[in-house]
Design a protein around this motif. Structure first.
Motif, PDB file in Angstrom:
ATOM      1  N   MET A   1       0.837  -1.192   0.000  1.00  0.00           N
ATOM      2  CA  MET A   1       0.000   0.000   0.000  1.00  0.00           C
ATOM      3  C   MET A   1       0.873   1.244   0.000  1.00  0.00           C
ATOM      4  N   GLY A   2       0.367   2.336  -0.579  1.00  0.00           N
ATOM      5  CA  GLY A   2       1.139   3.576  -0.635  1.00  0.00           C
ATOM      6  C   GLY A   2       1.220   4.231   0.722  1.00  0.00           C
ATOM      7  N   ALA A   3       2.042   5.262   0.807  1.00  0.00           N
ATOM      8  CA  ALA A   3       2.220   5.931   2.095  1.00  0.00           C
ATOM      9  C   ALA A   3       0.930   6.628   2.511  1.00  0.00           C
ATOM     10  N   LEU A   4       0.612   6.535   3.766  1.00  0.00           N
ATOM     11  CA  LEU A   4      -0.537   7.247   4.312  1.00  0.00           C
ATOM     12  C   LEU A   4      -0.243   8.741   4.284  1.00  0.00           C
ATOM     13  N   LYS A   5      -1.279   9.528   4.074  1.00  0.00           N
ATOM     14  CA  LYS A   5      -1.102  10.986   3.950  1.00  0.00           C
ATOM     15  C   LYS A   5      -1.582  11.705   5.213  1.00  0.00           C
ATOM     16  N   PHE A   6      -0.845  12.758   5.549  1.00  0.00           N
ATOM     17  CA  PHE A   6      -1.175  13.571   6.714  1.00  0.00           C
ATOM     18  C   PHE A   6      -1.513  14.991   6.278  1.00  0.00           C
ATOM     19  N   GLN A 136       1.941  -4.687  10.344  1.00  0.00           N
ATOM     20  CA  GLN A 136       1.781  -4.046   9.036  1.00  0.00           C
ATOM     21  C   GLN A 136       1.186  -2.646   9.193  1.00  0.00           C
ATOM     22  N   ALA A 137       0.158  -2.526  10.027  1.00  0.00           N
ATOM     23  CA  ALA A 137      -0.479  -1.223  10.235  1.00  0.00           C
ATOM     24  C   ALA A 137       0.511  -0.237  10.859  1.00  0.00           C
ATOM     25  N   ALA A 138       1.303  -0.706  11.813  1.00  0.00           N
ATOM     26  CA  ALA A 138       2.299   0.168  12.439  1.00  0.00           C
ATOM     27  C   ALA A 138       3.334   0.627  11.409  1.00  0.00           C
ATOM     28  N   ALA A 139       3.754  -0.290  10.549  1.00  0.00           N
ATOM     29  CA  ALA A 139       4.726   0.073   9.512  1.00  0.00           C
ATOM     30  C   ALA A 139       4.128   1.095   8.547  1.00  0.00           C
ATOM     31  N   ASP A 140       2.856   0.929   8.207  1.00  0.00           N
ATOM     32  CA  ASP A 140       2.198   1.898   7.316  1.00  0.00           C
ATOM     33  C   ASP A 140       2.202   3.294   7.941  1.00  0.00           C
ATOM     34  N   VAL A 141       1.885   3.356   9.227  1.00  0.00           N
ATOM     35  CA  VAL A 141       1.859   4.649   9.918  1.00  0.00           C
ATOM     36  C   VAL A 141       3.264   5.263   9.945  1.00  0.00           C
ATOM     37  N   LEU A 142       4.257   4.443  10.269  1.00  0.00           N
ATOM     38  CA  LEU A 142       5.631   4.967  10.362  1.00  0.00           C
ATOM     39  C   LEU A 142       6.146   5.424   9.002  1.00  0.00           C
ATOM     40  N   ALA A 143       5.847   4.652   7.973  1.00  0.00           N
ATOM     41  CA  ALA A 143       6.285   5.043   6.627  1.00  0.00           C
ATOM     42  C   ALA A 143       5.629   6.353   6.214  1.00  0.00           C
ATOM     43  N   GLY A 144       4.333   6.491   6.514  1.00  0.00           N
ATOM     44  CA  GLY A 144       3.635   7.743   6.203  1.00  0.00           C
ATOM     45  C   GLY A 144       4.201   8.907   6.992  1.00  0.00           C
ATOM     46  N   ALA A 145       4.467   8.679   8.272  1.00  0.00           N
ATOM     47  CA  ALA A 145       4.998   9.745   9.128  1.00  0.00           C
ATOM     48  C   ALA A 145       6.369  10.197   8.649  1.00  0.00           C
TER      49      ALA A 145
END
Ligand SMILES: [Zn+2]
Length: 194
Positions: A1-6, A136-145
């Protein structure tokens, strides 16, 4: 999945439920956020359901609800994120603000880690394996951050910042697995410990 956006204040635009905590304040002027701190929490310890953690971070936990909660009376703490074992992400504080998660702490010789870090709480306990969905969810958050915070480059455990006082995220947390999940995602987070 792509990086989460803030958004500009560092709130996730999607992929998280927002539950704004009153437990935060401004970072010091010119603070560069360089560190992501991994924690675990469960209330009561080892119990992975219910809303007690969210209530604690919102300052509305009924400390009479369980004998172990009496020690939490008056405690004002928070984290930027709480990642549940189902993979659900709850955000309590915007990345631009200072959450109150690390306490007395030091990282690479620098004290007061809340000033220059974000805090991510995993729903868990030191010796209980973390589910894949949660990692996986934690990694998604960290990658987005790490996209939203250009100086974010380190990842460490609370145990690394407050040795002797804190043990989380504990031996059940696989650092190699987290670094593998983060690898190759345009994400600079690395761990300065073996
Ligand atoms: Zn912690």
């Amino acid at each position: 999945m792509g990086a989460l956006k803030f958004d500009a204040q560092g709130w996730l635009i999607s992929g998280a439920r927002r539950s704004a905590s009153p437990h935060y304040d401004e970072r010091p002027k010119d603070a560069e956020v360089t560190l992501a701190v991994i924690h675990n929490i469960s209330l009561p310890a080892g119990f992975f359901e219910g809303g007690a953690v969210e209530d604690l971070f919102l300052g509305r936990l009924d400390c009479n609800r369980h004998p172990s909660f009496s020690a939490l009376a008056g405690l004002r703490v928070s984290a930027h994120f709480f990642v549940r074992r189902t993979g659900e992400v709850i955000q309590f504080v915007g990345l631009q603000d200072r959450a109150w998660h690390a306490g007395v702490s030091e990282f690479l010789g620098r004290p007061a880690c809340n000033d220059f870090s974000i805090g991510l709480e995993l729903e868990g306990a030191d010796d209980t394996p973390y589910p894949d969905l949660q990692m996986q969810a934690a990694a998604d958050v960290l990658a987005g951050a790490s996209t939203a915070l250009p100086n974010l480059k380190w990842i460490a455990g609370h145990c690394d910042l407050a040795p002797g006082r804190k043990t989380d995220p504990g031996p059940a947390f696989s650092w190699p697995e987290m670094l593998r999940l983060l690898n190759g995602r345009g994400c600079l987070l690395t761990r300065p410990y073996p």
